[in-house]
Scaffold this motif. Structure first.
Motif, PDB file in Angstrom:
ATOM      1  N   ASN A 236      30.319  42.988  49.246  1.00 29.71           N
ATOM      2  CA  ASN A 236      30.633  42.859  47.817  1.00 29.71           C
ATOM      3  C   ASN A 236      31.371  41.551  47.549  1.00 29.71           C
ATOM      4  O   ASN A 236      32.502  41.549  47.054  1.00 29.71           O
ATOM      5  CB  ASN A 236      31.467  44.052  47.345  1.00 29.71           C
ATOM      6  CG  ASN A 236      30.731  45.370  47.522  1.00 29.71           C
ATOM      7  OD1 ASN A 236      29.766  45.651  46.815  1.00 29.71           O
ATOM      8  ND2 ASN A 236      31.187  46.178  48.479  1.00 29.71           N
ATOM      9  N   PRO A 237      30.736  40.412  47.858  1.00 33.85           N
ATOM     10  CA  PRO A 237      31.392  39.128  47.621  1.00 33.85           C
ATOM     11  C   PRO A 237      31.480  38.822  46.123  1.00 33.85           C
ATOM     12  O   PRO A 237      30.713  39.352  45.323  1.00 33.85           O
ATOM     13  CB  PRO A 237      30.480  38.127  48.336  1.00 33.85           C
ATOM     14  CG  PRO A 237      29.125  38.755  48.270  1.00 33.85           C
ATOM     15  CD  PRO A 237      29.366  40.238  48.394  1.00 33.85           C
ATOM     16  N   GLU A 238      32.398  37.949  45.787  1.00 30.02           N
ATOM     17  CA  GLU A 238      32.585  37.567  44.392  1.00 30.02           C
ATOM     18  C   GLU A 238      32.178  36.116  44.151  1.00 30.02           C
ATOM     19  O   GLU A 238      32.526  35.517  43.137  1.00 30.02           O
ATOM     20  CB  GLU A 238      34.047  37.791  43.996  1.00 30.02           C
ATOM     21  CG  GLU A 238      34.462  39.262  44.066  1.00 30.02           C
ATOM     22  CD  GLU A 238      35.937  39.484  43.808  1.00 30.02           C
ATOM     23  OE1 GLU A 238      36.668  38.469  43.637  1.00 30.02           O
ATOM     24  OE2 GLU A 238      36.370  40.654  43.790  1.00 30.02           O
ATOM     25  N   GLY A 239      31.445  35.568  45.094  1.00 32.66           N
ATOM     26  CA  GLY A 239      30.956  34.197  44.987  1.00 32.66           C
ATOM     27  C   GLY A 239      30.290  33.816  46.287  1.00 32.66           C
ATOM     28  O   GLY A 239      30.180  34.635  47.217  1.00 32.66           O
ATOM     29  N   GLU A 240      29.822  32.582  46.381  1.00 27.44           N
ATOM     30  CA  GLU A 240      29.225  32.113  47.628  1.00 27.44           C
ATOM     31  C   GLU A 240      29.368  30.606  47.757  1.00 27.44           C
ATOM     32  O   GLU A 240      29.492  29.887  46.763  1.00 27.44           O
ATOM     33  CB  GLU A 240      27.762  32.531  47.736  1.00 27.44           C
ATOM     34  CG  GLU A 240      26.837  31.993  46.676  1.00 27.44           C
ATOM     35  CD  GLU A 240      25.418  32.514  46.896  1.00 27.44           C
ATOM     36  OE1 GLU A 240      24.660  31.829  47.600  1.00 27.44           O
ATOM     37  OE2 GLU A 240      25.080  33.582  46.370  1.00 27.44           O
ATOM     38  N   VAL A 241      29.377  30.155  48.995  1.00 26.36           N
ATOM     39  CA  VAL A 241      29.449  28.727  49.297  1.00 26.36           C
ATOM     40  C   VAL A 241      28.417  28.423  50.374  1.00 26.36           C
ATOM     41  O   VAL A 241      27.974  29.316  51.105  1.00 26.36           O
ATOM     42  CB  VAL A 241      30.858  28.309  49.780  1.00 26.36           C
ATOM     43  CG1 VAL A 241      31.890  28.529  48.686  1.00 26.36           C
ATOM     44  CG2 VAL A 241      31.250  29.051  51.055  1.00 26.36           C
ATOM     45  N   THR A 242      28.052  27.150  50.475  1.00 26.39           N
ATOM     46  CA  THR A 242      27.109  26.707  51.497  1.00 26.39           C
ATOM     47  C   THR A 242      27.790  25.674  52.380  1.00 26.39           C
ATOM     48  O   THR A 242      28.320  24.678  51.879  1.00 26.39           O
ATOM     49  CB  THR A 242      25.848  26.098  50.862  1.00 26.39           C
ATOM     50  OG1 THR A 242      25.230  27.067  50.006  1.00 26.39           O
ATOM     51  CG2 THR A 242      24.846  25.678  51.934  1.00 26.39           C
ATOM     52  N   ILE A 243      27.791  25.940  53.670  1.00 23.71           N
ATOM     53  CA  ILE A 243      28.442  25.068  54.648  1.00 23.71           C
ATOM     54  C   ILE A 243      27.365  24.440  55.533  1.00 23.71           C
ATOM     55  O   ILE A 243      26.534  25.148  56.119  1.00 23.71           O
ATOM     56  CB  ILE A 243      29.446  25.837  55.518  1.00 23.71           C
ATOM     57  CG1 ILE A 243      30.502  26.533  54.654  1.00 23.71           C
ATOM     58  CG2 ILE A 243      30.081  24.901  56.543  1.00 23.71           C
ATOM     59  CD1 ILE A 243      31.358  25.600  53.843  1.00 23.71           C
ATOM     60  N   GLY A 244      27.383  23.122  55.635  1.00 28.05           N
ATOM     61  CA  GLY A 244      26.487  22.429  56.547  1.00 28.05           C
ATOM     62  C   GLY A 244      27.160  22.198  57.881  1.00 28.05           C
ATOM     63  O   GLY A 244      28.207  21.550  57.959  1.00 28.05           O
ATOM     64  N   VAL A 245      26.600  22.776  58.948  1.00 29.77           N
ATOM     65  CA  VAL A 245      27.128  22.584  60.297  1.00 29.77           C
ATOM     66  C   VAL A 245      26.240  21.567  60.998  1.00 29.77           C
ATOM     67  O   VAL A 245      25.061  21.834  61.276  1.00 29.77           O
ATOM     68  CB  VAL A 245      27.160  23.907  61.086  1.00 29.77           C
ATOM     69  CG1 VAL A 245      27.681  23.665  62.506  1.00 29.77           C
ATOM     70  CG2 VAL A 245      28.030  24.930  60.377  1.00 29.77           C
ATOM     71  N   VAL A 246      26.770  20.387  61.256  1.00 25.29           N
ATOM     72  CA  VAL A 246      26.006  19.292  61.852  1.00 25.29           C
ATOM     73  C   VAL A 246      26.304  19.263  63.345  1.00 25.29           C
ATOM     74  O   VAL A 246      27.371  18.801  63.781  1.00 25.29           O
ATOM     75  CB  VAL A 246      26.366  17.945  61.193  1.00 25.29           C
ATOM     76  CG1 VAL A 246      25.470  16.833  61.760  1.00 25.29           C
ATOM     77  CG2 VAL A 246      26.211  18.034  59.678  1.00 25.29           C
ATOM     78  N   GLY A 247      25.381  19.804  64.151  1.00 27.17           N
ATOM     79  CA  GLY A 247      25.602  19.915  65.587  1.00 27.17           C
ATOM     80  C   GLY A 247      24.382  19.506  66.379  1.00 27.17           C
ATOM     81  O   GLY A 247      23.375  19.062  65.836  1.00 27.17           O
ATOM     82  N   LYS A 248      24.466  19.691  67.691  1.00 25.23           N
ATOM     83  CA  LYS A 248      23.359  19.304  68.569  1.00 25.23           C
ATOM     84  C   LYS A 248      22.680  20.497  69.231  1.00 25.23           C
ATOM     85  O   LYS A 248      21.657  20.330  69.884  1.00 25.23           O
ATOM     86  CB  LYS A 248      23.843  18.325  69.637  1.00 25.23           C
ATOM     87  CG  LYS A 248      24.871  18.883  70.601  1.00 25.23           C
ATOM     88  CD  LYS A 248      25.372  17.810  71.573  1.00 25.23           C
ATOM     89  CE  LYS A 248      24.286  17.333  72.524  1.00 25.23           C
ATOM     90  NZ  LYS A 248      24.815  16.397  73.528  1.00 25.23           N
ATOM     91  N   TYR A 249      23.242  21.703  69.080  1.00 24.57           N
ATOM     92  CA  TYR A 249      22.643  22.881  69.698  1.00 24.57           C
ATOM     93  C   TYR A 249      22.175  23.867  68.624  1.00 24.57           C
ATOM     94  O   TYR A 249      22.176  25.080  68.834  1.00 24.57           O
ATOM     95  CB  TYR A 249      23.646  23.586  70.616  1.00 24.57           C
ATOM     96  CG  TYR A 249      24.351  22.674  71.598  1.00 24.57           C
ATOM     97  CD1 TYR A 249      23.639  21.935  72.537  1.00 24.57           C
ATOM     98  CD2 TYR A 249      25.738  22.547  71.578  1.00 24.57           C
ATOM     99  CE1 TYR A 249      24.291  21.093  73.431  1.00 24.57           C
ATOM    100  CE2 TYR A 249      26.399  21.715  72.471  1.00 24.57           C
ATOM    101  CZ  TYR A 249      25.668  20.985  73.397  1.00 24.57           C
ATOM    102  OH  TYR A 249      26.311  20.155  74.284  1.00 24.57           O
TER     103      TYR A 249
END
Length: 545
Positions: free
Chosen positions: A285-298
């Motif tokens: 039951n979230p009250e919002g959302e965010v987008t996270i960019g994970v910049v990795g090699k694996y």
């Protein structure tokens, strides 16, 4: 007197024994019992420290510096009990220790054999450090029938004979597949798996049956009949919408009650599941959302960043928002195309550069740091991610050739190998060309925080923290002054003031880099403050775009 629960798996791998062990332990803990979980790994590596993340997933590090299987991360996150060196053993470690003893002559000329020497060593590991625990859960890696796991199975068989009748219990995790063409669930794989286990002298007391479709009562009774267990001991384990639903789901199916019954415990207090109810309520039951960019090699294997993934989810729980994670291969930013960087990162509400080893993808990570710094997007750098932030700042300050000696010779070694450092045990020293396994700065180390720093405020005003490390390269302290002139503040240092631990930018909405791995200490019911702060900043960013 500790009671032992031995958890095995059959039919196929990846059935979720580790998650099952963590869930069961959390349910027993919710009833007031003191629990501990251990992992037996049959492979011949001494530990997973030198294994590729694509082969094995992440390496989980404990406070006492053990490099362990990622399942220990599940154990800690679900129970809050800190894992330690004595909670993970591999065949390689067992054989290494036995051969070392044989070379010293400790066996007084006896012929060294799998039985009794290897099995005795496994039993000693299972029985060590009981510390007044009520239950010790022991998960055996692999599947029944694997050649590598036979010594572990034999050790279990012996322990079940040697300990008291109501002191051990066997839980077997199997698959009940659905054959779409026939429109039926098939119990035969479970029957064969139990028969294989019985052939090794181990009779399971409880069966946890993984399935994609509900298992009808008739099928549960059929499994019970053929596998010689009570129908109530056949526990359906359907796919769950979230791993944090699993403890509640298993409790609803009666897993913890059946396990307690197997030990003759019928008067156990009911579990207090309020913490898990709160976690699932926040998750679904979230009250919002965010987008996270994970910049990795694996990024091709999610398990390579398992704890990181979960810590981001925990940060979402703390802020009651859904966290959408976009895994971005750092190598796609290696060229000169600035447009690719912008198109990939512009939609992100936060950018995270995680730890890693080697040069591949490093320039892409540096480009991601530059984007986050210039565009004022919340940035979180962890381990190598912090080092890339320092290199990016050095280049921005005019050190065009700034780099890390990990990537080769450089005229501007902003990051270099560390060959000695202080720990609680005293001075630690390593040779630059020495062994790779177990030679890093590993485990919990203290860091001193600047009292007026942003990071200190996220830690509730603390001036000293303890976090887990896993690295052999450090930011060169000779570059601290020019980097601070460029705007990077060193907000945390080792107690002796020699090793940078935390950097941040006061001129940025949220820009933090840490040399340690905070994701290893985050839990669903106790999110790590840095991840909670990062997601809070990402949420604020989402309101600006």
């Amino acid at each position: 007197m500790a009671r032992f629960i031995f958890i095995t798996g059959g039919v196929v791998s990846s059935l979720g024994k580790g998650l099952m062990a963590a869930s069961l332990a959390s349910l027993l803990q919710a009833r007031g019992y003191k629990v501990r979980i251990r992992k037996f790994d049959p492979y011949l590596n001494v530990d997973p420290g030198t294994m590729s993340p694509y082969q094995h997933g992440e390496v989980y590090v404990t406070d006492d510096g053990a490099e362990t299987d990622l399942d220990l991360g599940h154990y800690e996150r679900f129970t809050g009990v800190s894992a330690r060196q004595s909670d993970n053993i591999t065949s390689g470690r067992v054989y290494r220790d036995i051969i070392a003893r044989e070379r010293r002559g400790d066996y007084l000329g006896a012929t060294v054999q799998v039985i009794p020497h290897v099995t005795d060593a496994i039993k000693q590991f299972a029985l060590a450090d009981q510390d007044g625990h009520d239950f010790i859960l022991c998960e055996i890696g692999g599947t029944v029938g694997d050649i590598e796991s036979l010594p572990f199975m034999e050790a279990i068989r012996q322990l079940r004979n040697e300990l008291e009748p109501l002191q051990t219990l066997s839980v077997h995790v199997t698959l009940v597949p659905y054959i779409a063409a026939a429109g039926e669930l098939k119990t035969k794989p479970t029957q064969h798996s139990v028969r294989e286990l019985a052939s090794l002298g181990i009779k399971p007391d409880v069966l946890l049956c993984r399935a994609e479709h509900p298992i009808p009562d008739a099928e549960r009774q059929k499994i019970a009949n053929f596998c010689n267990v009570r129908r109530e001991a056949v526990i359906p384990a359907l796919d769950a919408p979230s791993i944090y639903s699993v403890p509640l789901q298993y409790h609803a199916e009666g897993l913890d009650a059946e396990v307690l019954r197997g030990f003759g415990i019928t008067d156990a207090p009911p579990p207090d599941l309020s913490a898990w109810n709160d976690v699932t309520d926040r998750y679904f039951n979230p009250e919002g959302e965010v987008t996270i960019g994970v910049v990795g090699k694996y990024v091709g294997l999610p398990d390579a960043y398992k704890s990181l993934n979960e810590a981001l989810v925990h940060g979402g729980l703390a802020n009651r928002v859904k966290v959408n994670i976009k895994w971005i291969d750092a190598e796609i930013f290696e060229g000169e195309d600035e447009g690719e960087i912008v198109s990939q990162l512009e939609p992100m509400h936060g950018i995270l550069v995680p730890g890693g080893f080697g040069e591949r993808g490093s320039e892409g990570k540096i480009a991601s740091v530059r984007f986050a710094r210039e565009r004022k997007v919340p940035f979180f750098g962890i381990c190598l991610g912090m080092q890339m932030a320092c290199i990016e700042s050095a280049r921005a300050a005019g050190f065009a050739e700034a780099s890390s000696t990990e990537f080769g010779e450089t005229r501007e070694p902003v990051v270099g190998i560390i060959t000695e450092w202080m720990s609680e045990e005293g001075l630690q020293q390593r040779e630059e060309g020495g062994d790779l396994g177990g030679t890093m700065r590993l485990g919990a180390y203290e860091a001193k925080l600047s009292a007026n720093s942003h990071t200190a405020s996220m830690y509730g005003g603390a001036t000293s923290i303890s976090e887990r490390h896993r690295h052999r390269y450090e930011v060169n302290s000779a570059y601290i002054e020019p980097l601070e002139k460029q705007g990077l503040v060193f907000a945390g240092m080792s107690p002796d003031g020699l090793l940078p631990e935390i950097v941040e930018r006061p001129d940025h909405p949220w820009f933090v880099g840490v040399q340690f791995h905070p994701e290893l200490k985050s839990k669903p019911f106790d999110p790590h403050p840095l991840f909670a702060g990062f997601i809070a900043a990402a949420l604020e960013q989402s309101r600006l775009v």
